[in-house]
Every structure is written in structure tokens, then in C-alpha cells.
Write a protein that holds these residues in place. Structure first.
Motif, PDB file in Angstrom:
ATOM      1  N   LEU A   1      -6.922   7.697   1.565  1.00  0.00           N
ATOM      2  CA  LEU A   1      -6.734   7.831   0.117  1.00  0.00           C
ATOM      3  C   LEU A   1      -5.254   7.838  -0.274  1.00  0.00           C
ATOM      4  O   LEU A   1      -4.926   8.010  -1.445  1.00  0.00           O
ATOM      5  N   LEU A   2      -4.390   7.644   0.695  1.00  0.00           N
ATOM      6  CA  LEU A   2      -2.975   7.407   0.435  1.00  0.00           C
ATOM      7  C   LEU A   2      -2.607   6.085   1.085  1.00  0.00           C
ATOM      8  O   LEU A   2      -3.106   5.759   2.171  1.00  0.00           O
ATOM      9  N   PRO A   3      -1.728   5.315   0.459  1.00  0.00           N
ATOM     10  CA  PRO A   3      -1.323   4.037   1.049  1.00  0.00           C
ATOM     11  C   PRO A   3      -0.621   4.240   2.390  1.00  0.00           C
ATOM     12  O   PRO A   3      -0.017   5.285   2.644  1.00  0.00           O
ATOM     13  N   SER A   4      -0.678   3.230   3.241  1.00  0.00           N
ATOM     14  CA  SER A   4      -0.013   3.322   4.545  1.00  0.00           C
ATOM     15  C   SER A   4       1.492   3.104   4.426  1.00  0.00           C
ATOM     16  O   SER A   4       2.257   3.652   5.219  1.00  0.00           O
ATOM     17  N   ASP A   5       1.932   2.338   3.452  1.00  0.00           N
ATOM     18  CA  ASP A   5       3.362   2.092   3.246  1.00  0.00           C
ATOM     19  C   ASP A   5       4.042   3.365   2.743  1.00  0.00           C
ATOM     20  O   ASP A   5       3.579   3.972   1.763  1.00  0.00           O
ATOM     21  N   PRO A   6       5.133   3.802   3.386  1.00  0.00           N
ATOM     22  CA  PRO A   6       5.786   5.049   2.982  1.00  0.00           C
ATOM     23  C   PRO A   6       6.237   5.075   1.518  1.00  0.00           C
ATOM     24  O   PRO A   6       6.103   6.100   0.847  1.00  0.00           O
ATOM     25  N   ALA A   7       6.762   3.963   1.007  1.00  0.00           N
ATOM     26  CA  ALA A   7       7.207   3.943  -0.388  1.00  0.00           C
ATOM     27  C   ALA A   7       6.022   4.060  -1.344  1.00  0.00           C
ATOM     28  O   ALA A   7       6.062   4.801  -2.331  1.00  0.00           O
ATOM     29  N   ALA A   8       4.950   3.332  -1.055  1.00  0.00           N
ATOM     30  CA  ALA A   8       3.753   3.407  -1.899  1.00  0.00           C
ATOM     31  C   ALA A   8       3.125   4.799  -1.811  1.00  0.00           C
ATOM     32  O   ALA A   8       2.644   5.328  -2.815  1.00  0.00           O
ATOM     33  N   ARG A   9       3.148   5.388  -0.632  1.00  0.00           N
ATOM     34  CA  ARG A   9       2.618   6.741  -0.453  1.00  0.00           C
ATOM     35  C   ARG A   9       3.444   7.744  -1.264  1.00  0.00           C
ATOM     36  O   ARG A   9       2.899   8.618  -1.935  1.00  0.00           O
ATOM     37  N   ALA A  10       4.761   7.598  -1.226  1.00  0.00           N
ATOM     38  CA  ALA A  10       5.625   8.484  -2.005  1.00  0.00           C
ATOM     39  C   ALA A  10       5.383   8.304  -3.500  1.00  0.00           C
ATOM     40  O   ALA A  10       5.362   9.281  -4.262  1.00  0.00           O
ATOM     41  N   SER A  11       5.173   7.070  -3.943  1.00  0.00           N
ATOM     42  CA  SER A  11       4.884   6.814  -5.363  1.00  0.00           C
ATOM     43  C   SER A  11       3.574   7.476  -5.778  1.00  0.00           C
ATOM     44  O   SER A  11       3.470   8.032  -6.878  1.00  0.00           O
ATOM     45  N   ALA A  12       2.573   7.409  -4.909  1.00  0.00           N
ATOM     46  CA  ALA A  12       1.292   8.055  -5.202  1.00  0.00           C
ATOM     47  C   ALA A  12       1.472   9.569  -5.302  1.00  0.00           C
ATOM     48  O   ALA A  12       0.941  10.211  -6.207  1.00  0.00           O
ATOM     49  N   ARG A  13       2.225  10.128  -4.368  1.00  0.00           N
ATOM     50  CA  ARG A  13       2.482  11.582  -4.400  1.00  0.00           C
ATOM     51  C   ARG A  13       3.253  11.974  -5.646  1.00  0.00           C
ATOM     52  O   ARG A  13       3.016  13.045  -6.212  1.00  0.00           O
ATOM     53  N   LEU A  14       4.183  11.125  -6.086  1.00  0.00           N
ATOM     54  CA  LEU A  14       4.940  11.417  -7.304  1.00  0.00           C
ATOM     55  C   LEU A  14       4.011  11.475  -8.517  1.00  0.00           C
ATOM     56  O   LEU A  14       4.152  12.357  -9.367  1.00  0.00           O
ATOM     57  N   LEU A  15       3.064  10.566  -8.585  1.00  0.00           N
ATOM     58  CA  LEU A  15       2.100  10.598  -9.686  1.00  0.00           C
ATOM     59  C   LEU A  15       1.298  11.900  -9.673  1.00  0.00           C
ATOM     60  O   LEU A  15       1.079  12.507 -10.723  1.00  0.00           O
ATOM     61  N   VAL A  16       0.862  12.321  -8.504  1.00  0.00           N
ATOM     62  CA  VAL A  16       0.124  13.585  -8.401  1.00  0.00           C
ATOM     63  C   VAL A  16       1.032  14.740  -8.827  1.00  0.00           C
ATOM     64  O   VAL A  16       0.624  15.620  -9.582  1.00  0.00           O
ATOM     65  N   PHE A  17       2.268  14.728  -8.375  1.00  0.00           N
ATOM     66  CA  PHE A  17       3.239  15.765  -8.711  1.00  0.00           C
ATOM     67  C   PHE A  17       3.471  15.839 -10.221  1.00  0.00           C
ATOM     68  O   PHE A  17       3.609  16.918 -10.787  1.00  0.00           O
TER      69      PHE A  17
END
Length: 192
Positions: A79-95
Motif C-alpha cells: 500500500l506504499l509505492p516501492s520507489d522511495p520518492a513516491a513513498r515519501a510523497s505518499a507519506r507526506l499526504l498522510v502527514f
């Protein structure tokens, strides 16, 4: 066996229910009356809030943390992208989820200007979804899970129309094709 300390009206709990359903993880539910919280709940989470996920006496509060924990513990489907940048972007949205939650709760309390603030938050999500099918990018993920319970409750309980936000409305329809999200429609309907 996992135990979820849950309250149907709580959108934060809905996040965890959706993730557990997406992962196909069996769990037991202990429903908490938010108007009469049991004293023992504070032993599981010092704030007395739900959700709390418990396994073998270990307790984890906070829906965003629970979602990431479950994604790591049960990696399929991710449920999180494998790419570190995309994963960080997803976490930022949650944050930054409070950009939606604050005006949502302000509107529930009938505060002045809350409708315009919520409209701004919805417009921001709509603009993001104009460029991609899911908040996480190309596929459904934790960012989508973070927002959808509030969108369902705003629409179903407060009559917030999504017509002015066509990309957001289309995103919600895509999400409602998932059994995990569709199940929340019944939860919201029971709250009215």
C-alpha cells in the motif's frame, strides 16, 4: 490474533479497517463507546483514543502508524509505492491529512468559514487527482486510505456534494469498487 479497538463513527478507525481488509488479515474487534470510554482503554493508549491495534499484549495506537505497520508486516498487496520518492510523497499526504480533517471537524461544529475551508481542501484533492488516478499515484495506497473515510462521512453525513470536484468524485467511485472501501458505506449509513 489481532484485536482492533474500534469505534464505527471514528474515521481514523475506518482507515485501519480498510487496511486490514485490503491485506486480508483476520482480526477481532472490540467496539469502544466514545461517549463512555472504559478506564482500561487508557492502559492500551494513554490518550484513550481509538484505533488501537493489539497483538500478544503489544499495543499500537494512531491510524497512520498502524497502516504503515500493517503494510510492513503483511507486504501483499503493498500500500506504499516501492520507489522511495513516491513513498515519501505518499507519506507526506498522510502527514498533511489535517488540511482536510480540520475543516471537516470545523464544519461539523458549525464554525464560521468552515464550509469554505473544506471546499478549499476538497479543491486541492481534486487538483491532485486531475493528474493521477490515486492520491498515491498510479495505484491505490495508504494516502487514499487516509482520506477516504472523511470524504465518505462528509458526503454521507453532512451532505457535502462532490459535483464541484469531478476528479475527486471519480476517485471516490474507483475506491468504492474495492470491497474494503465499499464496506465503509454501510458503516456510514448506520451512523445516520
Amino acid at each position: 490474533m489481532l484485536t482492533l479497538y474500534d469505534a464505527p463513527r471514528c474515521p481514523y478507525c475506518a482507515r485501519v479497517r480498510i487496511v486490514l481488509d485490503e491485506k486480508g488479515v483476520p482480526f477481532e474487534t472490540a467496539v469502544i463507546d466514545l461517549d463512555d470510554r472504559p478506564a482500561w482503554l487508557y492502559d492500551k493508549n494513554s490518550t484513550g483514543r481509538v484505533p488501537v491495534l493489539e497483538e500478544d499484549g503489544w499495543c499500537l495506537p494512531e491510524s497512520a502508524l498502524i497502516g504503515e505497520y500493517l503494510d510492513e508486516r503483511y507486504p501483499d498487496p503493498p500500500l506504499l509505492p516501492s520507489d522511495p520518492a513516491a513513498r515519501a510523497s505518499a507519506r507526506l499526504l498522510v502527514f498533511r491529512h489535517d488540511d482536510l480533517a480540520r475543516p471537516y471537524y470545523a464544519l461539523r461544529r458549525h464554525e464560521d468559514g468552515a464550509g469554505a475551508q473544506l471546499a478549499g481542501a476538497l479543491a486541492g484533492l481534486d487538483a491532485l487527482l486531475a493528474a493521477q488516478p490515486y492520491l498515491t499515484g498510479a495505484s491505490f495506497g495508504l494516502a487514499d486510505v487516509a482520506y477516504v473515510p472523511w470524504i465518505l462521512r462528509a458526503r454521507g453525513l453532512m451532505g457535502v456534494a462532490l459535483d464541484p470536484y469531478p476528479d475527486l468524485a471519480a476517485w471516490l467511485e474507483r475506491l468504492l469498487e474495492r470491497p474494503s472501501v465499499a464496506a465503509e458505506l454501510d458503516v456510514v449509513a448506520a451512523l445516520t
